[in-house]
Write a protein that holds these residues in place. Structure first.
Motif, PDB file in Angstrom:
ATOM      1  N   LEU A  51      35.227  44.996  45.139  1.00  0.00           N
ATOM      2  CA  LEU A  51      35.053  46.428  45.351  1.00  0.00           C
ATOM      3  C   LEU A  51      34.928  46.746  46.841  1.00  0.00           C
ATOM      4  O   LEU A  51      35.576  47.660  47.360  1.00  0.00           O
ATOM      5  N   LYS A  52      34.132  45.956  47.547  1.00  0.00           N
ATOM      6  CA  LYS A  52      33.938  46.193  48.975  1.00  0.00           C
ATOM      7  C   LYS A  52      35.239  45.989  49.748  1.00  0.00           C
ATOM      8  O   LYS A  52      35.554  46.748  50.668  1.00  0.00           O
ATOM      9  N   GLY A  53      35.988  44.959  49.372  1.00  0.00           N
ATOM     10  CA  GLY A  53      37.259  44.719  50.042  1.00  0.00           C
ATOM     11  C   GLY A  53      38.245  45.850  49.838  1.00  0.00           C
ATOM     12  O   GLY A  53      38.948  46.258  50.763  1.00  0.00           O
ATOM     13  N   GLY A  54      38.318  46.362  48.617  1.00  0.00           N
ATOM     14  CA  GLY A  54      39.225  47.467  48.329  1.00  0.00           C
ATOM     15  C   GLY A  54      38.851  48.728  49.079  1.00  0.00           C
ATOM     16  O   GLY A  54      39.717  49.476  49.545  1.00  0.00           O
ATOM     17  N   ILE A  55      37.544  48.986  49.214  1.00  0.00           N
ATOM     18  CA  ILE A  55      37.086  50.153  49.973  1.00  0.00           C
ATOM     19  C   ILE A  55      37.506  50.033  51.430  1.00  0.00           C
ATOM     20  O   ILE A  55      38.028  50.982  52.032  1.00  0.00           O
ATOM     21  N   HIS A  56      37.297  48.858  52.019  1.00  0.00           N
ATOM     22  CA  HIS A  56      37.681  48.646  53.414  1.00  0.00           C
ATOM     23  C   HIS A  56      39.185  48.870  53.612  1.00  0.00           C
ATOM     24  O   HIS A  56      39.616  49.481  54.597  1.00  0.00           O
ATOM     25  N   ALA A  57      39.986  48.363  52.668  1.00  0.00           N
ATOM     26  CA  ALA A  57      41.435  48.503  52.779  1.00  0.00           C
ATOM     27  C   ALA A  57      41.863  49.964  52.764  1.00  0.00           C
ATOM     28  O   ALA A  57      42.654  50.410  53.593  1.00  0.00           O
ATOM     29  N   ALA A  58      41.329  50.731  51.805  1.00  0.00           N
ATOM     30  CA  ALA A  58      41.698  52.143  51.707  1.00  0.00           C
ATOM     31  C   ALA A  58      41.256  52.918  52.941  1.00  0.00           C
ATOM     32  O   ALA A  58      41.985  53.787  53.435  1.00  0.00           O
ATOM     33  N   LYS A  59      40.080  52.614  53.462  1.00  0.00           N
ATOM     34  CA  LYS A  59      39.612  53.292  54.673  1.00  0.00           C
ATOM     35  C   LYS A  59      40.553  53.015  55.841  1.00  0.00           C
ATOM     36  O   LYS A  59      40.882  53.916  56.630  1.00  0.00           O
ATOM     37  N   TYR A  60      41.004  51.772  55.955  1.00  0.00           N
ATOM     38  CA  TYR A  60      41.909  51.424  57.059  1.00  0.00           C
ATOM     39  C   TYR A  60      43.235  52.164  56.921  1.00  0.00           C
ATOM     40  O   TYR A  60      43.733  52.748  57.887  1.00  0.00           O
ATOM     41  N   PHE A  61      43.798  52.160  55.725  1.00  0.00           N
ATOM     42  CA  PHE A  61      45.088  52.822  55.551  1.00  0.00           C
ATOM     43  C   PHE A  61      44.982  54.319  55.818  1.00  0.00           C
ATOM     44  O   PHE A  61      45.894  54.915  56.407  1.00  0.00           O
ATOM     45  N   LYS A  62      43.886  54.922  55.412  1.00  0.00           N
ATOM     46  CA  LYS A  62      43.706  56.350  55.677  1.00  0.00           C
ATOM     47  C   LYS A  62      43.584  56.630  57.174  1.00  0.00           C
ATOM     48  O   LYS A  62      43.898  57.732  57.624  1.00  0.00           O
ATOM     49  N   SER A  63      43.159  55.632  57.940  1.00  0.00           N
ATOM     50  CA  SER A  63      43.007  55.831  59.383  1.00  0.00           C
ATOM     51  C   SER A  63      44.311  55.708  60.152  1.00  0.00           C
ATOM     52  O   SER A  63      44.401  56.160  61.292  1.00  0.00           O
ATOM     53  N   ILE A  64      45.332  55.090  59.530  1.00  0.00           N
ATOM     54  CA  ILE A  64      46.587  54.864  60.269  1.00  0.00           C
ATOM     55  C   ILE A  64      47.780  55.604  59.676  1.00  0.00           C
ATOM     56  O   ILE A  64      48.847  55.638  60.293  1.00  0.00           O
ATOM     57  N   GLY A 117      44.030  28.012  36.018  1.00  0.00           N
ATOM     58  CA  GLY A 117      44.239  27.187  34.834  1.00  0.00           C
ATOM     59  C   GLY A 117      43.769  27.904  33.583  1.00  0.00           C
ATOM     60  O   GLY A 117      43.363  29.066  33.620  1.00  0.00           O
ATOM     61  N   ALA A 118      43.815  27.208  32.456  1.00  0.00           N
ATOM     62  CA  ALA A 118      43.482  27.818  31.171  1.00  0.00           C
ATOM     63  C   ALA A 118      42.020  28.238  31.123  1.00  0.00           C
ATOM     64  O   ALA A 118      41.128  27.543  31.609  1.00  0.00           O
ATOM     65  N   SER A 119      41.783  29.416  30.544  1.00  0.00           N
ATOM     66  CA  SER A 119      40.424  29.944  30.424  1.00  0.00           C
ATOM     67  C   SER A 119      40.317  30.759  29.145  1.00  0.00           C
ATOM     68  O   SER A 119      41.283  31.382  28.705  1.00  0.00           O
ATOM     69  N   GLU A 120      39.128  30.754  28.551  1.00  0.00           N
ATOM     70  CA  GLU A 120      38.905  31.567  27.362  1.00  0.00           C
ATOM     71  C   GLU A 120      38.640  33.021  27.720  1.00  0.00           C
ATOM     72  O   GLU A 120      38.740  33.899  26.860  1.00  0.00           O
ATOM     73  N   GLN A 121      38.299  33.298  28.991  1.00  0.00           N
ATOM     74  CA  GLN A 121      37.987  34.648  29.431  1.00  0.00           C
ATOM     75  C   GLN A 121      38.875  35.023  30.609  1.00  0.00           C
ATOM     76  O   GLN A 121      39.333  34.154  31.359  1.00  0.00           O
ATOM     77  N   PRO A 122      39.134  36.314  30.806  1.00  0.00           N
ATOM     78  CA  PRO A 122      39.870  36.754  32.000  1.00  0.00           C
ATOM     79  C   PRO A 122      39.151  36.288  33.264  1.00  0.00           C
ATOM     80  O   PRO A 122      37.918  36.212  33.303  1.00  0.00           O
ATOM     81  N   VAL A 123      39.909  35.966  34.316  1.00  0.00           N
ATOM     82  CA  VAL A 123      39.312  35.368  35.518  1.00  0.00           C
ATOM     83  C   VAL A 123      39.529  36.196  36.779  1.00  0.00           C
ATOM     84  O   VAL A 123      39.114  35.785  37.861  1.00  0.00           O
ATOM     85  N   CYS A 124      40.167  37.361  36.661  1.00  0.00           N
ATOM     86  CA  CYS A 124      40.538  38.126  37.853  1.00  0.00           C
ATOM     87  C   CYS A 124      39.581  39.288  38.129  1.00  0.00           C
ATOM     88  O   CYS A 124      40.005  40.389  38.510  1.00  0.00           O
ATOM     89  N   ALA A 125      38.278  39.055  37.931  1.00  0.00           N
ATOM     90  CA  ALA A 125      37.294  40.117  38.172  1.00  0.00           C
ATOM     91  C   ALA A 125      37.324  40.590  39.616  1.00  0.00           C
ATOM     92  O   ALA A 125      37.109  41.778  39.896  1.00  0.00           O
ATOM     93  N   PHE A 126      37.571  39.673  40.546  1.00  0.00           N
ATOM     94  CA  PHE A 126      37.637  40.070  41.955  1.00  0.00           C
ATOM     95  C   PHE A 126      38.727  41.114  42.165  1.00  0.00           C
ATOM     96  O   PHE A 126      38.534  42.103  42.883  1.00  0.00           O
ATOM     97  N   MET A 127      39.883  40.916  41.519  1.00  0.00           N
ATOM     98  CA  MET A 127      40.970  41.880  41.657  1.00  0.00           C
ATOM     99  C   MET A 127      40.605  43.213  41.016  1.00  0.00           C
ATOM    100  O   MET A 127      40.914  44.276  41.564  1.00  0.00           O
TER     101      MET A 127
END
Length: 268
Positions: free
Chosen positions: A143-156, A205-215
């Protein structure tokens, strides 16, 4: 094989960044003929790298800055018509996320590092295996990374309803995180993001649960900052569980929730 290392930044609304992958015959003067031609066509060469394919053929991948009225497809055809050229592929970095840098690297406005996907996934696995509610922690980190990215794009650049999704998709492709298909209604704040070739799911690799929470968190942060509304994103389908792609559902967070509201999930 030696490559110059270049990363992402910058936006010039009066120009466009186009890349060309040129397969050419390795004869004396071949490369000079190509670069001289690009110069005559007013294609400013930002950087390029060479690969030796065979003893007789080489690959020249070059990133150029073109005036906005230049058709990269026509230029690619002109390059292919050169006697020393056998094949040409091309593409456009519409939002200019390519930049030449020295050390340290600069990625969308701050210092960045190049790391193996396995290194990052090992960190995620360690959290999942040893920390209660690791999914929630990873989501908030994203979440923090996505906020930083959007703030940067809005600045340029003028970030708006016509391009906010494309900018995010190009960023993900540029940094090697995955290929995005984004369907998000800016009026209802609902939709979904499909991720093809997620670097997390592919390496995990194989997982019983989704693993892309960071995304999920990254998407939520980016959209929260862009819309000015608290947006929730959760992964409902993951390639690591055997699905073809990863799918994240976008929705408006419950009324009264904080910016960092996300479903934390059960302890692993």
């Amino acid at each position: 094989m030696v490559r110059d290392l270049f990363m992402f930044a910058g936006f010039n609304e009066n120009s466009q960044i186009a890349w060309f992958k040129i397969i050419y015959l390795k004869e004396p003067g071949s490369l000079s003929l190509i670069t001289d031609f690009l110069e005559k066509e007013n294609a400013f060469i930002m950087f390029g790298h060479l690969d030796n394919i065979t003893q007789k053929a080489g690959e020249y991948s070059v990133f150029t800055e073109l005036n906005e009225d230049v058709d990269p497809g026509n230029l690619a055809q002109k390059i292919k018509n050169l006697e020393v050229v056998s094949e040409v592929e091309y593409g456009i970095s519409k939002y200019g996320m390519i930049y030449s840098v020295d050390f340290p690297l600069n990625v969308i406005g701050v210092r960045g590092v190049a790391a193996r996907a396995l290194t990052i996934v090992d960190i995620i696995k360690t959290l999942n295996e040893n920390v209660a509610h690791a999914e929630g922690l990873l989501t908030i980190s994203g979440l923090k990374g996505g906020i930083h990215a959007a703030k940067y794009f809005k600045s340029i650049m003028p970030l708006n309803d016509s391009n906010f999704a494309n900018v995010l998709a190009e960023l993900y492709r540029a940094v090697g995180w995955g290929i995005l298909e984004i369907d998000c209604n800016p009026e209802t704040y609902e939709g979904k993001i499909v991720v093809k070739d997620s670097f997390i799911a592919d390496v995990y690799g194989a997982s019983e649960q989704p693993v892309c929470a960071f995304m999920s968190g990254y998407f939520a942060g980016y959209l929260t900052e862009y819309f000015g509304k608290n947006i929730s994103v959760r992964e409902v389908s993951c390639k690591a569980t055997g699905k073809q792609v990863c799918e994240h559902i976008i929705s408006l967070a419950p009324s009264g929730s904080s910016q960092e509201y996300q479903t934390r999930g059960d302890p692993r």
